[in-house]
Structure formats: C-alpha cells, structure tokens
Write an enzyme that holds these catalytic residues in place. Sequence first.
Site, PDB file in Angstrom:
ATOM      1  N   SER A 124     106.337  35.633  60.054  1.00  0.00           N
ATOM      2  CA  SER A 124     104.973  35.752  60.571  1.00  0.00           C
ATOM      3  C   SER A 124     104.892  36.913  61.546  1.00  0.00           C
ATOM      4  O   SER A 124     105.872  37.224  62.243  1.00  0.00           O
ATOM      5  CB  SER A 124     104.639  34.450  61.297  1.00  0.00           C
ATOM      6  OG  SER A 124     103.503  34.591  62.109  1.00  0.00           O
ATOM      7  N   TYR A 148     106.703  27.351  67.622  1.00  0.00           N
ATOM      8  CA  TYR A 148     106.554  27.722  66.204  1.00  0.00           C
ATOM      9  C   TYR A 148     107.120  29.122  65.962  1.00  0.00           C
ATOM     10  O   TYR A 148     107.943  29.345  65.069  1.00  0.00           O
ATOM     11  CB  TYR A 148     105.070  27.668  65.788  1.00  0.00           C
ATOM     12  CG  TYR A 148     104.807  28.395  64.492  1.00  0.00           C
ATOM     13  CD1 TYR A 148     105.202  27.830  63.275  1.00  0.00           C
ATOM     14  CD2 TYR A 148     104.219  29.669  64.470  1.00  0.00           C
ATOM     15  CE1 TYR A 148     105.004  28.508  62.073  1.00  0.00           C
ATOM     16  CE2 TYR A 148     104.018  30.343  63.283  1.00  0.00           C
ATOM     17  CZ  TYR A 148     104.413  29.764  62.090  1.00  0.00           C
ATOM     18  OH  TYR A 148     104.229  30.448  60.912  1.00  0.00           O
ATOM     19  N   LYS A 152     110.554  30.848  63.762  1.00  0.00           N
ATOM     20  CA  LYS A 152     110.537  31.966  62.796  1.00  0.00           C
ATOM     21  C   LYS A 152     111.551  33.032  63.201  1.00  0.00           C
ATOM     22  O   LYS A 152     112.290  33.557  62.363  1.00  0.00           O
ATOM     23  CB  LYS A 152     109.125  32.573  62.695  1.00  0.00           C
ATOM     24  CG  LYS A 152     108.090  31.638  62.084  1.00  0.00           C
ATOM     25  CD  LYS A 152     108.359  31.406  60.603  1.00  0.00           C
ATOM     26  CE  LYS A 152     107.483  30.313  60.019  1.00  0.00           C
ATOM     27  NZ  LYS A 152     107.873  29.886  58.676  1.00  0.00           N
TER      28      LYS A 152
HETATM   29  P1  NAD Z   1     101.120  24.804  54.495  1.00  0.00           P
HETATM   30  O1  NAD Z   1     101.278  23.784  55.569  1.00  0.00           O
HETATM   31  O2  NAD Z   1      99.873  24.786  53.704  1.00  0.00           O
HETATM   32  O3  NAD Z   1     102.366  24.718  53.491  1.00  0.00           O
HETATM   33  C1  NAD Z   1     103.655  24.336  53.904  1.00  0.00           C
HETATM   34  C2  NAD Z   1     104.137  23.251  52.952  1.00  0.00           C
HETATM   35  O4  NAD Z   1     105.454  22.858  53.326  1.00  0.00           O
HETATM   36  C3  NAD Z   1     103.269  21.986  52.996  1.00  0.00           C
HETATM   37  O5  NAD Z   1     102.865  21.659  51.687  1.00  0.00           O
HETATM   38  C4  NAD Z   1     104.187  20.923  53.594  1.00  0.00           C
HETATM   39  O6  NAD Z   1     103.908  19.655  53.046  1.00  0.00           O
HETATM   40  C5  NAD Z   1     105.563  21.451  53.193  1.00  0.00           C
HETATM   41  N1  NAD Z   1     106.682  21.032  54.070  1.00  0.00           N
HETATM   42  C6  NAD Z   1     106.790  21.165  55.417  1.00  0.00           C
HETATM   43  N2  NAD Z   1     107.972  20.688  55.836  1.00  0.00           N
HETATM   44  C7  NAD Z   1     108.653  20.267  54.731  1.00  0.00           C
HETATM   45  C8  NAD Z   1     109.923  19.670  54.511  1.00  0.00           C
HETATM   46  N3  NAD Z   1     110.752  19.400  55.512  1.00  0.00           N
HETATM   47  N4  NAD Z   1     110.280  19.370  53.243  1.00  0.00           N
HETATM   48  C9  NAD Z   1     109.456  19.611  52.200  1.00  0.00           C
HETATM   49  N5  NAD Z   1     108.220  20.174  52.354  1.00  0.00           N
HETATM   50  C10 NAD Z   1     107.834  20.479  53.610  1.00  0.00           C
HETATM   51  O7  NAD Z   1     101.347  26.224  55.173  1.00  0.00           O
HETATM   52  P2  NAD Z   1     101.054  27.687  54.598  1.00  0.00           P
HETATM   53  O8  NAD Z   1      99.893  28.242  55.327  1.00  0.00           O
HETATM   54  O9  NAD Z   1     101.058  27.673  53.116  1.00  0.00           O
HETATM   55  O10 NAD Z   1     102.338  28.437  55.152  1.00  0.00           O
HETATM   56  C11 NAD Z   1     103.481  28.658  54.347  1.00  0.00           C
HETATM   57  C12 NAD Z   1     104.540  29.366  55.156  1.00  0.00           C
HETATM   58  O11 NAD Z   1     104.015  30.594  55.648  1.00  0.00           O
HETATM   59  C13 NAD Z   1     105.005  28.601  56.398  1.00  0.00           C
HETATM   60  O12 NAD Z   1     106.385  28.824  56.547  1.00  0.00           O
HETATM   61  C14 NAD Z   1     104.250  29.247  57.527  1.00  0.00           C
HETATM   62  O13 NAD Z   1     104.933  29.134  58.757  1.00  0.00           O
HETATM   63  C15 NAD Z   1     104.188  30.680  57.048  1.00  0.00           C
HETATM   64  N6  NAD Z   1     103.063  31.445  57.626  1.00  0.00           N
HETATM   65  C16 NAD Z   1     101.799  30.939  57.504  1.00  0.00           C
HETATM   66  C17 NAD Z   1     100.743  31.642  58.060  1.00  0.00           C
HETATM   67  C18 NAD Z   1      99.339  31.084  58.012  1.00  0.00           C
HETATM   68  O14 NAD Z   1      98.539  31.443  58.859  1.00  0.00           O
HETATM   69  N7  NAD Z   1      98.996  30.237  57.030  1.00  0.00           N
HETATM   70  C19 NAD Z   1     100.978  32.864  58.710  1.00  0.00           C
HETATM   71  C20 NAD Z   1     102.275  33.350  58.787  1.00  0.00           C
HETATM   72  C21 NAD Z   1     103.326  32.614  58.233  1.00  0.00           C
HETATM   73  C1  WQD Z   2      92.250  34.709  65.019  1.00  0.00           C
HETATM   74  C2  WQD Z   2      91.290  35.243  66.062  1.00  0.00           C
HETATM   75  C3  WQD Z   2      91.293  33.972  68.098  1.00  0.00           C
HETATM   76  C4  WQD Z   2      89.666  30.301  66.310  1.00  0.00           C
HETATM   77  C5  WQD Z   2      97.716  32.343  64.120  1.00  0.00           C
HETATM   78  C6  WQD Z   2      99.147  32.179  64.529  1.00  0.00           C
HETATM   79  C7  WQD Z   2     100.018  33.141  63.775  1.00  0.00           C
HETATM   80  C8  WQD Z   2      99.811  33.013  62.254  1.00  0.00           C
HETATM   81  C9  WQD Z   2      98.362  33.103  61.908  1.00  0.00           C
HETATM   82  C10 WQD Z   2     101.412  31.459  61.382  1.00  0.00           C
HETATM   83  C11 WQD Z   2      91.856  35.245  67.482  1.00  0.00           C
HETATM   84  C12 WQD Z   2      89.946  33.861  67.411  1.00  0.00           C
HETATM   85  C13 WQD Z   2      90.156  31.580  66.506  1.00  0.00           C
HETATM   86  C14 WQD Z   2      88.420  29.929  66.894  1.00  0.00           C
HETATM   87  C15 WQD Z   2      88.227  32.147  67.810  1.00  0.00           C
HETATM   88  N1  WQD Z   2     100.248  31.733  61.774  1.00  0.00           N
HETATM   89  N2  WQD Z   2      89.434  32.485  67.245  1.00  0.00           N
HETATM   90  N3  WQD Z   2      87.751  30.879  67.620  1.00  0.00           N
HETATM   91  O1  WQD Z   2      95.934  33.300  66.519  1.00  0.00           O
HETATM   92  O2  WQD Z   2      95.816  35.449  65.161  1.00  0.00           O
HETATM   93  O3  WQD Z   2      97.322  33.657  64.454  1.00  0.00           O
HETATM   94  O4  WQD Z   2      97.613  32.162  62.691  1.00  0.00           O
HETATM   95  O5  WQD Z   2     102.385  32.144  61.398  1.00  0.00           O
HETATM   96  O6  WQD Z   2     101.330  32.833  64.118  1.00  0.00           O
HETATM   97  O7  WQD Z   2      99.248  32.420  65.932  1.00  0.00           O
HETATM   98  O8  WQD Z   2      94.925  33.319  64.193  1.00  0.00           O
HETATM   99  O9  WQD Z   2      92.917  32.389  63.138  1.00  0.00           O
HETATM  100  O10 WQD Z   2      93.861  31.248  65.181  1.00  0.00           O
HETATM  101  O11 WQD Z   2      92.761  33.453  65.437  1.00  0.00           O
HETATM  102  O12 WQD Z   2      87.593  32.942  68.479  1.00  0.00           O
HETATM  103  O13 WQD Z   2      87.962  28.780  66.760  1.00  0.00           O
HETATM  104  O14 WQD Z   2      90.158  34.367  66.109  1.00  0.00           O
HETATM  105  O15 WQD Z   2      91.127  34.039  69.490  1.00  0.00           O
HETATM  106  O16 WQD Z   2      91.340  36.367  68.128  1.00  0.00           O
HETATM  107  P1  WQD Z   2      95.980  33.974  65.221  1.00  0.00           P
HETATM  108  P2  WQD Z   2      93.598  32.513  64.444  1.00  0.00           P
END
Ligand code: NAD
Ligand code: WQD
Length: 337
Positions: A124, A148, A152
């Site tokens: 991330s 979190y 990562k």
């Molecule tokens: P998500 O929660 O929709 O998907 C994650 C899946 O993993 C879920 O279906 C959950 O049930 C499963 N899971 C969690 N722990 C498990 C375990 N111990 N065993 C088996 N299954 C398990 O999340 P997502 O948004 O699809 O994110 C996928 C990956 O990308 C994650 O690693 C997340 O940290 C990373 N990521 C997400 C974002 C975002 O904003 N969505 C941003 C950056 C990185």
């Molecule tokens: C985006 C912008 C908020 C909600 C997070 C995690 C990051 C990654 C992606 C997993 C910011 C603003 C948000 C609201 C708002 N996840 N905001 N009102 O914080 O950039 O990233 O998700 O890896 O690790 O930190 O994403 O969508 O929460 O926020 O004003 O109700 O929207 O302040 O500027 P963020 P976000």
Amino acid sequence: MAVLVSGGAGYIGSHTSIQLLEAGYEVVIVDNLCNSNKIVIDRIEELSGKKTKFYEIDITNGNDLEVVFKENKIDSVIHFAALKAVGESVDKPLEYYSNNLINTLVLLQVMKKYDVKKFVFSSSATVYGDPHTCPILEDFPLSTTNPYGATKLMIEDMLRDMCKADDSLDVAILRYFNPVGAHKSGRIGEEPSGIPNNLMPYITKVAVGQLECLSVFGDDYNTPDGTGVRDYIHVEDLANGHLKALEKLESHTGLVTYNLGTGNGYSVLDLVKAFAKASGKEIPYKIVDRRPGDIAMCYADPSKARKELNWEAKYGIDEMCEDSWRWQSNNKNGYEE
Ligand code: NAD
Ligand code: WQD
C-alpha cells in the site's frame, strides 16, 4: 498450473480473479470470508464464464492451507488476504498484527515446503508515510503511522530479507494507491462493513440515501482547494497490474517493487464533483476537522510500472465514479440483496 489467490472473495481479489480466469489461468481461491461473501465466488464464475476452485479456510491455519497445495499444482501466489481498516487497526492492533503477519508467514512457509517460488504481495502507498514530495517514487523513504501500515512494511521487509537469502525466489511488491470503481457489470464491487471509512464508498452511500451527508475532513491543507489529494485508481486497472506482475515473474527477476497508481492527484471536492456528474446526484457535504493521521497529498509516479511491466491505468476519474455508482445503485445493500 494454478494461481493461488488468497483473499480472492474480497474487493480487489475478486476483480483480479476474473481477469486471471479470462486470461486462461487456473485460479484457486482461499478466503475465510471474514470481510467478504461467498456469493462473490458465484459471480466470479458468472462474469468470467469459467470455473474456479474455492476453499473457505483461514490461511493462518497451515494444515488447512497444506490441503490446498496438496490438491492443486500451485505455480504462483497472489496474496490479498489481510485486514485493511486503518482506524480499526489502531483500536485492535493485536488482531491486525496477528492476522496480517501470521497469515503471510504461514503462506510463505507452505509455499517453501511445496517449492512454489512466485509471490505477488498487496502492499500500500501507506508505507510511504507522509511523503516529503509528490509524485512518489518507489525508492522514497518508508515509514508508517498505524498498525495496519506497520504490517505492510514488516511484510515488505521480510520479503526483501527472504529474497536476499534465496535468489531462486521471485517476488513482486505492488503498492496500491486508492482503489475505487467496480466491475462494469455492476455485479461485484466494494462492500465495506458498517459505516465506510474510505471516501468513495462513503460518497456512494450518501448518493443512495443511506447516509445523510459527507464529512470532508479538513479544507486547510496545503493543496489547491485545501482538501486532501489522493491518487484514485480503478480496481480493474489495479487488477490488471497483477496479471502484468505475474508475467514479469515468469522471467526470473528476484524482488521487484511497483507503484500502482494513475499519477493524477484529485482532491476530496474534485471527487465529489466528478461523482455528482457521473451519478446525477448532488452529494451534500460539510467541512469538519481534519482526521487524525491524514496527510495532505499522496499520488504516485507510476512510470516504473509503465516501463518494466508495460502497465498503465486506462480509466479516468469519470469512469471510476460511473462504475462505483453502477455497483452501489444496483446493490443498495451490497451482496445481502
Ligand atoms: P478485502 O477485505 O475486500 O479483501 C481481503 C480478503 O481477505 C477478504 O475477503 C477477507 O475475508 C480475506 N481474509 C482476511 N484475512 C484472511 C485470512 N486469515 N484467511 C483467509 N482469508 C482472509 O480487501 P481489499 O480491499 O480487496 O484489499 C486486498 C489487499 O489489498 C489487502 O491486503 C489490503 O491490505 C491491500 N490494499 C487495499 C487497499 C484498499 O484501499 N482497498 C489499498 C492498499 C492495499
Ligand atoms: C481519502 C481522502 C480523507 C473519508 C486509506 C488508507 C490507505 C489505503 C487506502 C489500504 C482523504 C478524505 C475520507 C470521509 C473525507 N488503504 N475523506 N471524508 O486515507 O487516503 O487511504 O485507504 O492500504 O492505507 O489509509 O483513503 O478514502 O479514507 O481518504 O474527507 O468520510 O478523503 O481525509 O483526504 P486514505 P480515504
């Protein structure tokens, strides 16, 4: 030869699984459904027109995971499974450290036992902490501000150490920026549990009338309109980045790291406006205090992925909003309908 997709029932994993199946890969999904719904597996098959194999297991359990490696010829692993809510990780650090770290350790140990060498990891942009400037390059300093993000970065460090010790491994670390959007069919998309923390799902819930008003967290940042700037990326583009990473790992590479973002920064108010245009719905909002831990600006320089993976984001902000809206308006209660 199959690709094991951990967390394949989740938001990004489901979109990626469809693209893998469409590209002709065999796909084996493992997911404990702690943040997803079994119906997604049916929809993956419906949308791809292909069969997938699904194991409802928790991958922190090595015995259960070994069954999957015994029953299938796994060639590579894409590891999405994790807990991902930043705020929750501050309140429940032990759950985040134990799930995210242990599931990765167990998965890597079982891979080693079965001689599987190719690993794609969901990292991330959070590992860049508060970047000194934007756009962000892969070699910027790394730091984190919440449990979190710490999981990562720890996993990234572990992968770097493993690749130093064993040059037969092929690992791709993919650092996602802000994933939004949904499959064009409107049949799968993001379904956060409870009140969304992230901006796009909050906006879509306001648009369908389930939440009243968006709180914009601060308008006094050093950004063009004072609200936070992020690099929103369509989940279909993100999914495609995983296929490109797998292709890259085919030619032995060791460890590679890529930003997956568009390179464009949009403010909170830019996204609100684009969403109103795409949906025809006004999004009522009010400016409130900054959210603790937020940074002003975060967007990628994605040129390394463009050069080395031949990958580039195709979708712009309008399609991201249209597709998020189609998913939410067709599925007001997510997968529960
Ligand atoms: P998500 O929660 O929709 O998907 C994650 C899946 O993993 C879920 O279906 C959950 O049930 C499963 N899971 C969690 N722990 C498990 C375990 N111990 N065993 C088996 N299954 C398990 O999340 P997502 O948004 O699809 O994110 C996928 C990956 O990308 C994650 O690693 C997340 O940290 C990373 N990521 C997400 C974002 C975002 O904003 N969505 C941003 C950056 C990185
Ligand atoms: C985006 C912008 C908020 C909600 C997070 C995690 C990051 C990654 C992606 C997993 C910011 C603003 C948000 C609201 C708002 N996840 N905001 N009102 O914080 O950039 O990233 O998700 O890896 O690790 O930190 O994403 O969508 O929460 O926020 O004003 O109700 O929207 O302040 O500027 P963020 P976000």
